[in-house]
Structures are given as C-alpha cells and as structure tokens.
Design a protein around this motif. Sequence first.
Motif: not given
Length: 649
Positions: A26-30, A37-38, A538-542, A549-555
């Motif tokens: 998912t492409v998150a808010w804004s 990674s696929d 290969d965790n998905v990064e959101i 606090l950054g711009s991504s987190y692991r799913a």
Amino acid sequence: MRSNPMRRRALLRAGLLAAAGGAGVTVAWSAAGASTSDSKPVITVDAGHRLAPVSSGLTGVNANKWYDDERGLWDSEHDAPNTAVMDKLRRTGIGLIRYPGGTSANLFRWKHAIGPRDERRRQVNGQSTREPQDSRFGPDEFMTVMDELGAEPQIMANFASSSASEIADWVAYMNAPTGTRWGDLRAANGHPEPYGVRRWEIGNELHLGGERYWLSPDDPTALHQYVFGGKQRQHAQPVGTPYDQRRSACLSDGSAHQTFTVWYPPVVPHSHTIHVDGHAWKAVAKLSAAGAHDRVYALTHATGTIAFGDGHHGAIPPKGSKITADYDSGPHDGFVDYYDAMKKVDPSIEVVATWTPVSRGKLRGKPTFPQFMADNGVAHKYDGVSIHPYTNFVRDLKIDQFPSKAAGHDLHLLGERAAVQAVTELKAQVDKHAKKGAFVAVTECGALWFGDHEEKVYPHYAYTMSHVVYMASQWAHYANLGLAWVVCNDLMSDKPGVSRSVFGGTPGYVYSADAVARQQVRDMVHGGGAVVGNSISDNVEITTRHTDLGSSYRALAATATVAKDGTGYVMVVNRSAKTDIETTVKLTGLSHAGTADVFAVAGRSFDSYNSDADTDAVAITQSRRKFDGDAVRLTVGAHSVVLLRVAAA
C-alpha cells in the motif's frame, strides 16, 4: 458476544487468506513512494536457539486507579471482586497487573488503605488535581483479585511522600510470615499466608517536570536526589491537609485552632516561614505563650503540621486568606536507601528504579541512570530500571492532529519503532553499566495524545486495530529482547465505552480489541519455556510522508516461543493498514505433526473496534494449515495479529 456469520467470514479472510497471489504494498497517506521490493518475506524460526525465558508478564496491564474501586474491578457492596469483570479478565489471561497505578499513585500511602474499610483514611491523588480520594481498594483487595486470577502483582511504591522504612514495612506486610509484626497484621486483616510479591518499582516518572514533587526542577540535581535523597527548598507552596492538596485546602475558614500541613514533610528545623495572604507570620515553640493578636504559628517538623491560634493565644488567620509555606523539605531517603531497606526485609524481591527520560526513540539526559549509578559506585544497588516508552504524537511527531485515519495508523507504527529503539538503548546501558542480571522493565507504554486533546479525525484510535497492532508489535519486540516485565494500557476505562484500556467501564465492561489480542496469545505467554530465535528476511517496507520519526516502517513483526510441553508458537503482526502480505514460516529444531492451528485477530478495517453496540467487530478466528516439510505458507491479512500453534510430534 453476538455472532455475525458475514463478519466471521470477513475476519477469517483478513486474518489468514489462502496462500495464493502476490503481496502488494500500500502507498500510505501522502506517501513519497512505496517499497521497491517484490519479494515475499520469510520468517525463520530456530526452535533450538533459546533467547530468554517466556514470561507471563509480557502482556501486563496497569491498574492505574487505586480509588473508586479501580473503576469497578472491586464490588464494594459485596466486598469482593466484581464477577462480571473477573470473568472477562480470566479470558484475557493477563499474567501481570501493576498497582496502585502511575501518576495518581505517586502520593499513595499504603498504611492508610488496609484494615477495616470504614476506618481507612482518605489520601491525596498524585495527579495535578491533588483532590482527596477514598482508600477502599487497598493492597488486600488488590491481592484478592490477584489470587483469584492466579496473576502476578507488580507494586509501584510511593517515593514522593514516603520513606524507605515505610516501603520496607509494605514489603513485610506483603511477604513476611506470621509471627512477625506485619505478618500478624496481614493475618488479622484476613490473609495469614504471605502474598509473595516479587516485583517492586520505586516511584513513577519522577524525571518529568510535572511529577517532581519535592525534587529539584534541575535535572542533574533531581537525579542525584532520587538516588541518594536529600533536601530541597520549596517556595510559596500552598499548604493543605494530609488528604487534600487542592488550592481550596490552603484557605483559612476563620475558625480557631486551625491546622494545615505542608505538602512534603519532614521540614528542616529553622528553614520555614509561613505566609498568610503574603504576610510572613512568626514561628513559635508554643502557642500558649502568644498574645491574642500575635501573628504566630507552631510547626511540627516531622509531620509538617502547622498550628494556628484561637484568638486568645495567637491570632486566627482571616477567613478566606491564603496560607503558603517557604521551607526546606527533607531530609528524604533516596532510591539506594529504599533498595537496602526493602532487600533487608526480603532479599528475593526485585526492586527497580524509574529514572528514564525518553522521547523520539532516545534516552534524554546525561548521564543515563545506569551510567550515573556506575559513576557513583552503586551499580549493584538496583535490580532493574523501568521505562515508559510512550509514543507521544505531539512530542515525538510534532503534530496536533492526524492528517487522516490512515495517517494516524502509520504514525502509530512509526512511533512503535522509536519506542523499541529507546528500550533497546536502555538495555544496552544496563548491560554495560549494571551488575550481572540487571534488567529493563516496561511499566507503561502505548501511543497517545497527551494533555487536553480532542482527536476529531480518528477519535477511537486508542482502542482500534491500529492500537492493537502497535501493542502486539511491542509484545513481539520486547519478547525478542528478553524482557519479562511489560505493562501496556490501563485495565479499566472510566466511561462505558473503551478508552486506552483493556475493558470499558461500567456497566458493560466492553471486551476491547486489545483484550481479544491478549486472549489470543494467552497460551503462548503462559506456556513457560523460552523465546527462541526468529528473524524476518525481505520484510515489506511501508513508506509514508516524511516525519520526525522517519518515513517508513516494516510491515511485519514477529516472535516465537517453545513451551515447556514442546508446543511451538509463532506470532506474526501485519502492521500495514490495507495490504495483505504473503509469507512463509520456516520452522527448524522442532518435531511436529505437519499441521499448525492458526488464530487470527482482525476487523473489517484498521479502525475497527469493539463497543457496546458491536461487541464482535474484532474477534478471534481459527483455521488449520499444513506444513510442506518444515515450512508453512500463509497470507497474513492487513492490520491483523496471527498466532501459529504447532504441537510437538
């Protein structure tokens, strides 16, 4: 709970889908973008690699109000635990409960809350209101609840207005055998057998400016005072009574022989001046020698009691006049005094300190508590140190409103990562500076707006699936860090709905989504055994918009355990708001029969929550999966917590 077949099917799909298709991101808010990674994550569990013992305290909770019968946990009419609440508590399997709470208990005097209930004294609420509260739900009532649940108690002992000997007496009351002073008193109060309370914490958030009480406003000075005790000047402080420190409690009622008390006795002799409407009155040893119009007072240093005259021997403060005190508070005991006195009573207990300022994923203040203790030669004088790694949306993310519900969900998980960073940093400090075996305890945590804040965009955020995946992620990460003592959320809400609590308030005591998740992992945390090696490749990064606090987190977050009976458990949390994630769990080092029971907690959406109107919006679904060798494929639904239970062959 009400049954809804359509919802059950939706939950089952959300929690665990058939192992087919790819895992979109998912492409998150804004968002500036999404993961490139696929690949599909792989969770590898090494059941033979034991990291730490499994603790039933991993999913602890805070009984944060010692008054008003803990919001209905105690049934005053029948002088017994509330059956309706206890039945739900047993379902959750909560193994650790903190008492008498946090900020509200910072001035709690345990000796006022034992014995016949009609003889107990009121006392001061430690929160900013400082109003008087009843002492009905005392240590014996709390331990009755614990005995019926089979849960472990954790006690937060008052530092701000207590003493080392007073808390050592509490240890004796809870743990000493009959034939001793305090053991005999406990027996007289209805419980001959020692309670055996092992987990003790000294103070709550004393590093915060609003919870300093007698301590200095200067951070380094206050840290030194917390550890070693001492004195501190108090300026223009309103007086009160032993059970009331509201602003109204410092006003004269115009009567003779009035008495007041300073907030933080004892008072250093010759250090005090009492003011009436800003005018200094004179201290005298005895009022009996004073004239009718003499503006004098007598002060008892040990108790901080201030006595005024009767109009014959000493003037009466005019009705409505405000009485304040300048004085040196102390000398007070420090943490090391508490530690020594408590350990002398019962060497088997664990005594933890509580000086851990933290924000935005970092420990604040130099030196840290572990370093300070080592630098001053007392690294052996504590068993652990507690931390409250809250996500404070205002403080940590510099926002005053969620941009959207989806943003609110993502901000939870950005904050969760920072909370784990702070705990990890503290653990490294303890490992470096403390004695062998010293540990970190989390005694409060969660993601909140603090202060007077009305969240209009996502009003139910604190008890939705967003908060559940936050909490479950905390359990997973802290299990992997080897923590045995983790307290998250409050036990009871103060209103019929749910508000940052496991149960709503009277009359329905809503079984929240948080309660459902605790029920799901009950067998895992109570199974004994060990947390075992686990990793996610290969965790998905959101990705999200940039924040402080950054711009991504692991799913995905995960942990794994092997119980004493050989049963394996793997907990997987999908923190993505909308994306189902296909993954493979590889399990080595455990013989199994080729199948896994799968329990999933989810709702229709990340903002789903249980309420009086819909008690089944978030529930547990169950299915079974087959292994292919040592691997099982599954798709973990968005905003869900999944538990695999693998019976030993």
